[in-house]
Design a protein around this motif. Sequence first.
Motif, PDB file in Angstrom:
ATOM      1  N   SER A  13      -6.118   1.904   7.622  1.00 29.74           N
ATOM      2  CA  SER A  13      -6.356   1.731   6.385  1.00 29.74           C
ATOM      3  C   SER A  13      -7.310   1.896   5.863  1.00 29.74           C
ATOM      4  O   SER A  13      -8.154   1.433   5.941  1.00 29.74           O
ATOM      5  CB  SER A  13      -6.279  -0.339   6.421  1.00 29.74           C
TER       6      SER A  13
ATOM      7  N   THR B 235      -6.114  -7.396  -0.471  1.00 33.40           N
ATOM      8  CA  THR B 235      -4.491  -7.060   0.171  1.00 33.40           C
ATOM      9  C   THR B 235      -4.100  -7.728   0.677  1.00 33.40           C
ATOM     10  O   THR B 235      -4.990  -9.189   1.040  1.00 33.40           O
ATOM     11  CB  THR B 235      -4.897  -5.850   1.402  1.00 33.40           C
TER      12      THR B 235
ATOM     13  N   GLY C  48      -4.397  -4.942   4.679  1.00 32.72           N
ATOM     14  CA  GLY C  48      -3.319  -4.269   4.700  1.00 32.72           C
ATOM     15  C   GLY C  48      -2.677  -3.972   3.857  1.00 32.72           C
ATOM     16  O   GLY C  48      -3.400  -3.673   2.608  1.00 32.72           O
ATOM     17  N   THR C  49      -1.646  -4.894   3.676  1.00 30.28           N
ATOM     18  CA  THR C  49      -1.066  -4.324   2.016  1.00 30.28           C
ATOM     19  C   THR C  49      -1.662  -4.539   0.966  1.00 30.28           C
ATOM     20  O   THR C  49      -2.335  -5.812   0.407  1.00 30.28           O
ATOM     21  CB  THR C  49      -0.030  -4.343   2.005  1.00 30.28           C
TER      22      THR C  49
ATOM     23  N   TRP D  73      -2.411  -9.995   4.452  1.00 28.78           N
ATOM     24  CA  TRP D  73      -2.634  -9.728   6.389  1.00 28.78           C
ATOM     25  C   TRP D  73      -2.228  -8.407   6.859  1.00 28.78           C
ATOM     26  O   TRP D  73      -0.658  -8.712   6.047  1.00 28.78           O
ATOM     27  CB  TRP D  73      -2.080 -11.240   6.248  1.00 28.78           C
TER      28      TRP D  73
END
Length: 378
Positions: free
Chosen positions: A198, A152, A158-159, A154
Amino acid sequence: MSQLKSNLINLLLILCSFSVALILSEGVLRLIDRPPLQVAGWKFSQSESEENQLGFRGNPIKYSPDDFVIILLGDSHVEAGACIYDRMPERRLEHHLNTLGKKVKVFSVGAWGYGQDQQLLALREYYQQYRADLVILWQTPENDIWNNMFPTHWPANGTPKPTFWLEGNQLQGPNYKIGDKIPSSRLGLLLHRVLKSSPKRDDAWEKRLPSSYVPLTDYQGTVNQEWQQRWNSDLGFMKAENLASEKSHLSIFLSPQSPRMNYGITLTRKLIKAIESEVIENQGKLLIFRPQKPSKDRLLGEQIFVLNDKYYRASQEQFQETIEEINQGFQEVLIPIGIEDYRVSLEDGHLNQNAVDVVMKDLALELANTVRDRAPDF
Protein backbone atom coordinates in the motif's frame (compact mmCIF):
# COMPACT_ATOMS: atom_id res chain seq x y z
CA MET A 1 37.81 11.26 -24.96
CA SER A 2 35.63 10.54 -27.99
CA GLN A 3 34.77 7.12 -26.53
CA LEU A 4 33.68 8.78 -23.27
CA LYS A 5 31.54 11.25 -25.22
CA SER A 6 29.99 8.42 -27.19
CA ASN A 7 29.19 6.52 -23.98
CA LEU A 8 27.55 9.60 -22.45
CA ILE A 9 25.43 10.11 -25.55
CA ASN A 10 24.34 6.47 -25.48
CA LEU A 11 23.48 6.77 -21.78
CA LEU A 12 21.42 9.91 -22.40
CA LEU A 13 19.60 8.18 -25.25
CA ILE A 14 18.79 5.22 -23.00
CA LEU A 15 17.54 7.53 -20.23
CA CYS A 16 15.45 9.55 -22.67
CA SER A 17 13.97 6.38 -24.17
CA PHE A 18 13.18 5.05 -20.71
CA SER A 19 11.57 8.33 -19.67
CA VAL A 20 9.46 8.46 -22.84
CA ALA A 21 8.39 4.85 -22.25
CA LEU A 22 7.33 5.70 -18.69
CA ILE A 23 5.37 8.76 -19.84
CA LEU A 24 3.65 6.80 -22.58
CA SER A 25 2.84 3.93 -20.20
CA GLU A 26 1.39 6.35 -17.66
CA GLY A 27 -0.69 7.98 -20.40
CA VAL A 28 -2.04 4.67 -21.66
CA LEU A 29 -2.93 3.53 -18.13
CA ARG A 30 -4.78 6.80 -17.49
CA LEU A 31 -6.59 6.48 -20.82
CA ILE A 32 -7.89 3.01 -19.99
CA ASP A 33 -8.37 3.95 -16.30
CA ARG A 34 -6.23 1.08 -15.03
CA PRO A 35 -5.56 0.49 -12.27
CA PRO A 36 -8.47 2.59 -10.99
CA LEU A 37 -7.65 5.46 -8.65
CA GLN A 38 -8.24 4.87 -4.96
CA VAL A 39 -11.26 6.59 -3.43
CA ALA A 40 -11.14 8.56 -0.17
CA GLY A 41 -13.50 7.24 2.47
CA TRP A 42 -16.25 4.65 2.24
CA LYS A 43 -19.83 3.83 3.10
CA PHE A 44 -21.79 0.61 3.59
CA SER A 45 -20.97 -1.89 0.85
CA GLN A 46 -22.52 -5.21 1.86
CA SER A 47 -26.09 -5.11 0.55
CA GLU A 48 -27.88 -2.41 -1.43
CA SER A 49 -31.20 -3.61 -0.02
CA GLU A 50 -30.03 -2.53 3.46
CA GLU A 51 -28.83 0.94 2.43
CA ASN A 52 -30.59 4.22 3.07
CA GLN A 53 -30.56 7.02 0.50
CA LEU A 54 -27.12 8.22 1.62
CA GLY A 55 -25.49 4.80 1.24
CA PHE A 56 -25.34 3.92 4.94
CA ARG A 57 -26.82 0.78 6.43
CA GLY A 58 -30.27 1.52 7.78
CA ASN A 59 -33.91 2.37 7.19
CA PRO A 60 -34.96 4.47 4.21
CA ILE A 61 -35.00 8.10 5.37
CA LYS A 62 -38.72 8.91 5.44
CA TYR A 63 -40.60 10.93 8.04
CA SER A 64 -43.69 13.07 8.41
CA PRO A 65 -43.78 16.73 9.53
CA ASP A 66 -44.81 15.76 13.07
CA ASP A 67 -42.19 13.00 13.54
CA PHE A 68 -39.36 13.64 16.00
CA VAL A 69 -36.29 12.75 13.92
CA ILE A 70 -33.19 11.26 15.56
CA ILE A 71 -29.86 10.58 13.86
CA LEU A 72 -27.47 7.94 15.16
CA LEU A 73 -24.10 9.31 14.04
CA GLY A 74 -21.14 6.98 14.43
CA ASP A 75 -19.05 4.08 13.21
CA SER A 76 -19.31 0.29 13.17
CA HIS A 77 -21.43 0.36 16.35
CA VAL A 78 -24.10 2.25 14.42
CA GLU A 79 -23.68 0.10 11.30
CA ALA A 80 -23.95 -2.96 13.59
CA GLY A 81 -22.74 -5.68 11.26
CA ALA A 82 -23.35 -8.32 13.95
CA CYS A 83 -27.09 -7.54 13.99
CA ILE A 84 -29.63 -8.59 11.43
CA TYR A 85 -31.13 -5.64 9.58
CA ASP A 86 -34.33 -5.50 11.65
CA ARG A 87 -32.38 -5.51 14.94
CA MET A 88 -29.97 -2.66 14.21
CA PRO A 89 -29.57 0.01 16.91
CA GLU A 90 -31.69 2.51 14.96
CA ARG A 91 -34.57 0.03 14.75
CA ARG A 92 -34.45 -0.93 18.41
CA LEU A 93 -34.13 2.66 19.65
CA GLU A 94 -37.07 3.72 17.48
CA HIS A 95 -39.10 0.75 18.72
CA HIS A 96 -38.44 1.44 22.40
CA LEU A 97 -39.15 5.16 22.08
CA ASN A 98 -42.40 4.53 20.23
CA THR A 99 -43.34 2.00 22.90
CA LEU A 100 -43.07 4.89 25.38
CA GLY A 101 -45.71 6.74 23.37
CA LYS A 102 -43.41 8.91 21.27
CA LYS A 103 -43.71 9.52 17.54
CA VAL A 104 -40.10 9.01 16.52
CA LYS A 105 -38.04 8.12 13.48
CA VAL A 106 -34.40 7.07 13.88
CA PHE A 107 -31.86 6.95 11.04
CA SER A 108 -28.21 5.88 10.82
CA VAL A 109 -25.45 8.11 9.46
CA GLY A 110 -22.03 6.49 9.61
CA ALA A 111 -20.05 3.38 8.74
CA TRP A 112 -17.31 1.12 10.06
CA GLY A 113 -14.08 2.91 10.88
CA TYR A 114 -15.53 6.42 10.92
CA GLY A 115 -13.96 9.00 13.17
CA GLN A 116 -15.52 12.39 13.78
CA ASP A 117 -13.92 13.54 10.51
CA GLN A 118 -16.04 11.35 8.22
CA GLN A 119 -18.98 11.67 10.63
CA LEU A 120 -18.88 15.45 10.16
CA LEU A 121 -18.79 15.11 6.37
CA ALA A 122 -21.59 12.52 6.38
CA LEU A 123 -23.75 14.72 8.60
CA ARG A 124 -23.26 17.67 6.25
CA GLU A 125 -24.42 15.45 3.40
CA TYR A 126 -27.49 14.42 5.41
CA TYR A 127 -28.45 18.03 6.09
CA GLN A 128 -28.45 18.84 2.38
CA GLN A 129 -31.73 16.92 2.09
CA TYR A 130 -33.12 16.13 5.53
CA ARG A 131 -33.75 17.48 9.01
CA ALA A 132 -33.02 16.13 12.50
CA ASP A 133 -34.27 17.19 15.91
CA LEU A 134 -31.63 15.23 17.81
CA VAL A 135 -28.22 13.95 16.70
CA ILE A 136 -26.74 11.23 18.92
CA LEU A 137 -23.00 10.87 18.39
CA TRP A 138 -22.10 7.29 19.33
CA GLN A 139 -18.63 7.70 20.76
CA THR A 140 -15.94 5.01 20.52
CA PRO A 141 -13.04 6.45 22.54
CA GLU A 142 -10.58 3.63 21.82
CA ASN A 143 -10.91 4.37 18.09
CA ASP A 144 -11.97 7.95 17.64
CA ILE A 145 -8.74 9.81 18.40
CA TRP A 146 -6.49 7.87 16.04
CA ASN A 147 -9.29 7.60 13.47
CA ASN A 148 -9.17 11.40 13.37
CA MET A 149 -5.37 11.76 13.38
CA PHE A 150 -4.39 9.51 10.48
CA PRO A 151 -5.24 9.66 6.73
CA THR A 152 -6.02 5.93 6.50
CA HIS A 153 -8.05 3.35 8.35
CA TRP A 154 -6.76 0.30 10.21
CA PRO A 155 -4.10 -0.97 10.09
CA ALA A 156 -1.10 1.20 9.20
CA ASN A 157 -1.45 2.57 5.64
CA GLY A 158 -4.92 1.10 5.30
CA THR A 159 -7.88 2.40 3.29
CA PRO A 160 -7.40 6.14 2.56
CA LYS A 161 -9.93 8.56 4.05
CA PRO A 162 -10.76 12.26 4.37
CA THR A 163 -8.72 13.81 7.17
CA PHE A 164 -8.64 17.14 8.97
CA TRP A 165 -5.64 18.64 10.78
CA LEU A 166 -4.68 21.49 13.07
CA GLU A 167 -2.63 24.50 12.15
CA GLY A 168 -1.94 26.22 15.43
CA ASN A 169 -5.29 25.93 17.15
CA GLN A 170 -7.37 26.09 13.98
CA LEU A 171 -9.13 23.17 12.32
CA GLN A 172 -8.11 22.78 8.67
CA GLY A 173 -9.26 20.48 5.90
CA PRO A 174 -10.40 18.03 4.91
CA ASN A 175 -7.84 16.90 2.37
CA TYR A 176 -10.62 15.05 0.49
CA LYS A 177 -14.37 14.56 0.62
CA ILE A 178 -15.95 11.14 0.97
CA GLY A 179 -15.88 9.54 -2.48
CA ASP A 180 -13.19 11.76 -3.99
CA LYS A 181 -10.70 10.03 -6.26
CA ILE A 182 -7.14 10.42 -4.97
CA PRO A 183 -4.72 11.70 -7.63
CA SER A 184 -1.87 9.24 -8.05
CA SER A 185 0.55 7.77 -10.55
CA ARG A 186 -1.05 4.80 -12.29
CA LEU A 187 2.36 3.18 -12.64
CA GLY A 188 2.88 3.61 -8.91
CA LEU A 189 -0.49 2.01 -8.16
CA LEU A 190 0.32 -0.83 -10.53
CA LEU A 191 3.63 -1.42 -8.79
CA HIS A 192 1.92 -1.50 -5.38
CA ARG A 193 -0.57 -4.01 -6.75
CA VAL A 194 2.19 -6.26 -8.10
CA LEU A 195 4.09 -6.05 -4.81
CA LYS A 196 0.85 -6.42 -2.80
CA SER A 197 1.69 -3.32 -0.81
CA SER A 198 0.00 0.00 0.00
CA PRO A 199 1.14 3.60 -0.50
CA LYS A 200 2.82 4.82 2.70
CA ARG A 201 0.26 7.53 3.40
CA ASP A 202 0.54 7.25 7.20
CA ASP A 203 4.32 7.63 7.11
CA ALA A 204 4.17 10.91 5.20
CA TRP A 205 1.29 12.28 7.28
CA GLU A 206 2.95 11.34 10.57
CA LYS A 207 5.67 13.93 9.90
CA ARG A 208 3.17 16.68 10.68
CA LEU A 209 2.17 15.11 14.01
CA PRO A 210 3.85 15.81 17.38
CA SER A 211 5.99 13.15 19.02
CA SER A 212 4.32 9.94 20.18
CA TYR A 213 4.45 8.02 23.45
CA VAL A 214 7.88 6.82 24.56
CA PRO A 215 7.77 3.50 26.45
CA LEU A 216 10.24 2.44 29.11
CA THR A 217 13.05 0.19 27.96
CA ASP A 218 13.65 -1.23 31.43
CA TYR A 219 11.39 -1.89 34.41
CA GLN A 220 12.16 -3.97 37.49
CA GLY A 221 8.73 -4.16 39.12
CA THR A 222 5.70 -6.35 38.51
CA VAL A 223 4.48 -6.30 34.91
CA ASN A 224 1.26 -7.39 33.25
CA GLN A 225 1.84 -9.96 30.47
CA GLU A 226 -1.59 -9.63 28.85
CA TRP A 227 -0.49 -7.52 25.86
CA GLN A 228 2.43 -9.85 25.15
CA GLN A 229 0.18 -12.90 25.35
CA ARG A 230 -2.30 -11.30 22.97
CA TRP A 231 0.55 -10.42 20.61
CA ASN A 232 1.92 -13.97 20.66
CA SER A 233 -1.43 -15.39 19.52
CA ASP A 234 -2.48 -12.25 17.57
CA LEU A 235 -5.71 -12.21 19.58
CA GLY A 236 -7.99 -9.47 18.29
CA PHE A 237 -5.42 -8.55 15.60
CA MET A 238 -3.02 -7.43 18.32
CA LYS A 239 -0.07 -7.38 15.90
CA ALA A 240 -1.78 -4.55 14.00
CA GLU A 241 -1.76 -2.36 17.14
CA ASN A 242 0.84 0.28 16.25
CA LEU A 243 1.87 1.65 19.63
CA ALA A 244 4.92 3.36 18.13
CA SER A 245 2.69 5.74 16.15
CA GLU A 246 -0.25 5.54 18.62
CA LYS A 247 -2.51 4.25 15.87
CA SER A 248 -3.80 1.80 18.41
CA HIS A 249 -6.87 1.03 20.51
CA LEU A 250 -4.53 0.95 23.50
CA SER A 251 -3.04 4.43 23.16
CA ILE A 252 -5.88 6.14 25.04
CA PHE A 253 -4.84 4.19 28.16
CA LEU A 254 -1.16 5.21 28.03
CA SER A 255 0.14 7.45 30.80
CA PRO A 256 1.32 10.14 30.77
CA GLN A 257 -0.30 11.58 27.66
CA SER A 258 2.13 12.17 24.83
CA PRO A 259 2.26 15.39 22.76
CA ARG A 260 0.64 13.37 19.95
CA MET A 261 -2.24 12.34 22.19
CA ASN A 262 -2.72 15.94 23.30
CA TYR A 263 -2.89 16.92 19.63
CA GLY A 264 -5.41 14.15 18.96
CA ILE A 265 -7.60 15.26 21.86
CA THR A 266 -7.63 18.86 20.60
CA LEU A 267 -8.36 17.71 17.04
CA THR A 268 -11.21 15.48 18.21
CA ARG A 269 -12.74 18.27 20.30
CA LYS A 270 -12.58 20.63 17.32
CA LEU A 271 -14.33 18.08 15.13
CA ILE A 272 -17.07 17.47 17.70
CA LYS A 273 -17.48 21.23 18.01
CA ALA A 274 -17.85 21.44 14.22
CA ILE A 275 -20.48 18.67 14.38
CA GLU A 276 -22.31 20.57 17.12
CA SER A 277 -22.23 23.76 15.05
CA GLU A 278 -23.81 21.91 12.11
CA VAL A 279 -26.53 20.53 14.39
CA ILE A 280 -27.32 23.90 15.97
CA GLU A 281 -27.33 25.63 12.58
CA ASN A 282 -29.96 23.11 11.51
CA GLN A 283 -32.12 23.73 14.62
CA GLY A 284 -31.19 20.49 16.33
CA LYS A 285 -29.54 19.26 19.51
CA LEU A 286 -26.34 17.18 19.89
CA LEU A 287 -25.93 14.45 22.47
CA ILE A 288 -22.79 12.32 22.92
CA PHE A 289 -23.61 8.72 23.82
CA ARG A 290 -21.38 5.91 25.04
CA PRO A 291 -22.15 2.43 26.42
CA GLN A 292 -20.11 1.67 29.53
CA LYS A 293 -18.42 -1.73 29.73
CA PRO A 294 -18.86 -3.90 32.85
CA SER A 295 -16.15 -3.52 35.48
CA LYS A 296 -14.65 -6.92 34.57
CA ASP A 297 -13.57 -5.48 31.22
CA ARG A 298 -11.93 -2.35 32.61
CA LEU A 299 -8.37 -1.91 33.86
CA LEU A 300 -7.85 -1.98 37.59
CA GLY A 301 -5.67 0.94 38.65
CA GLU A 302 -2.38 1.76 36.98
CA GLN A 303 -0.38 -1.13 35.56
CA ILE A 304 2.83 -1.69 33.61
CA PHE A 305 2.36 -3.81 30.49
CA VAL A 306 5.28 -5.46 28.73
CA LEU A 307 5.27 -5.88 24.96
CA ASN A 308 8.31 -6.94 22.94
CA ASP A 309 10.78 -5.82 25.63
CA LYS A 310 9.16 -2.40 26.05
CA TYR A 311 7.14 -1.29 29.04
CA TYR A 312 3.95 0.76 28.90
CA ARG A 313 2.25 2.52 31.79
CA ALA A 314 -1.52 2.32 31.34
CA SER A 315 -4.61 2.93 33.46
CA GLN A 316 -8.39 3.17 33.39
CA GLU A 317 -8.00 6.54 35.09
CA GLN A 318 -6.03 7.89 32.13
CA PHE A 319 -8.72 6.56 29.80
CA GLN A 320 -11.43 8.32 31.81
CA GLU A 321 -9.44 11.54 32.09
CA THR A 322 -8.97 11.64 28.31
CA ILE A 323 -12.70 11.13 27.66
CA GLU A 324 -13.60 13.86 30.13
CA GLU A 325 -11.16 16.21 28.43
CA ILE A 326 -12.68 15.50 25.02
CA ASN A 327 -16.30 15.80 26.15
CA GLN A 328 -15.97 18.83 28.40
CA GLY A 329 -18.75 21.28 27.59
CA PHE A 330 -20.77 18.81 25.51
CA GLN A 331 -23.92 17.08 26.75
CA GLU A 332 -23.35 13.35 27.12
CA VAL A 333 -25.14 10.27 28.34
CA LEU A 334 -23.42 7.13 29.61
CA ILE A 335 -25.47 3.92 29.52
CA PRO A 336 -24.06 0.94 31.47
CA ILE A 337 -24.24 -2.31 29.51
CA GLY A 338 -26.72 -4.18 31.66
CA ILE A 339 -25.63 -7.74 30.82
CA GLU A 340 -22.36 -9.62 31.26
CA ASP A 341 -22.46 -11.49 27.93
CA TYR A 342 -22.46 -8.44 25.66
CA ARG A 343 -19.63 -9.03 23.18
CA VAL A 344 -19.96 -10.49 19.69
CA SER A 345 -17.01 -12.77 20.46
CA LEU A 346 -13.77 -12.97 22.40
CA GLU A 347 -11.99 -11.17 19.57
CA ASP A 348 -14.82 -8.78 18.73
CA GLY A 349 -15.85 -6.27 21.39
CA HIS A 350 -18.87 -4.89 19.52
CA LEU A 351 -22.27 -5.26 21.16
CA ASN A 352 -24.03 -8.46 20.20
CA GLN A 353 -27.65 -8.37 19.12
CA ASN A 354 -29.05 -8.94 22.60
CA ALA A 355 -26.83 -6.25 24.11
CA VAL A 356 -27.87 -3.77 21.41
CA ASP A 357 -31.51 -4.24 22.39
CA VAL A 358 -30.79 -3.85 26.12
CA VAL A 359 -28.68 -0.72 25.65
CA MET A 360 -31.14 0.89 23.20
CA LYS A 361 -34.00 0.26 25.63
CA ASP A 362 -32.10 2.00 28.43
CA LEU A 363 -31.12 4.82 26.09
CA ALA A 364 -34.79 5.28 25.10
CA LEU A 365 -35.71 5.69 28.77
CA GLU A 366 -32.91 8.25 29.16
CA LEU A 367 -34.13 10.17 26.10
CA ALA A 368 -37.83 10.17 26.97
CA ASN A 369 -37.86 13.65 28.49
CA THR A 370 -35.62 15.05 25.74
CA VAL A 371 -38.00 13.81 23.06
CA ARG A 372 -40.99 15.24 24.92
CA ASP A 373 -39.31 18.59 25.50
CA ARG A 374 -38.23 18.89 21.86
CA ALA A 375 -41.65 17.93 20.54
CA PRO A 376 -44.32 19.32 22.93
CA ASP A 377 -47.23 18.30 20.63
CA PHE A 378 -46.67 14.61 21.38
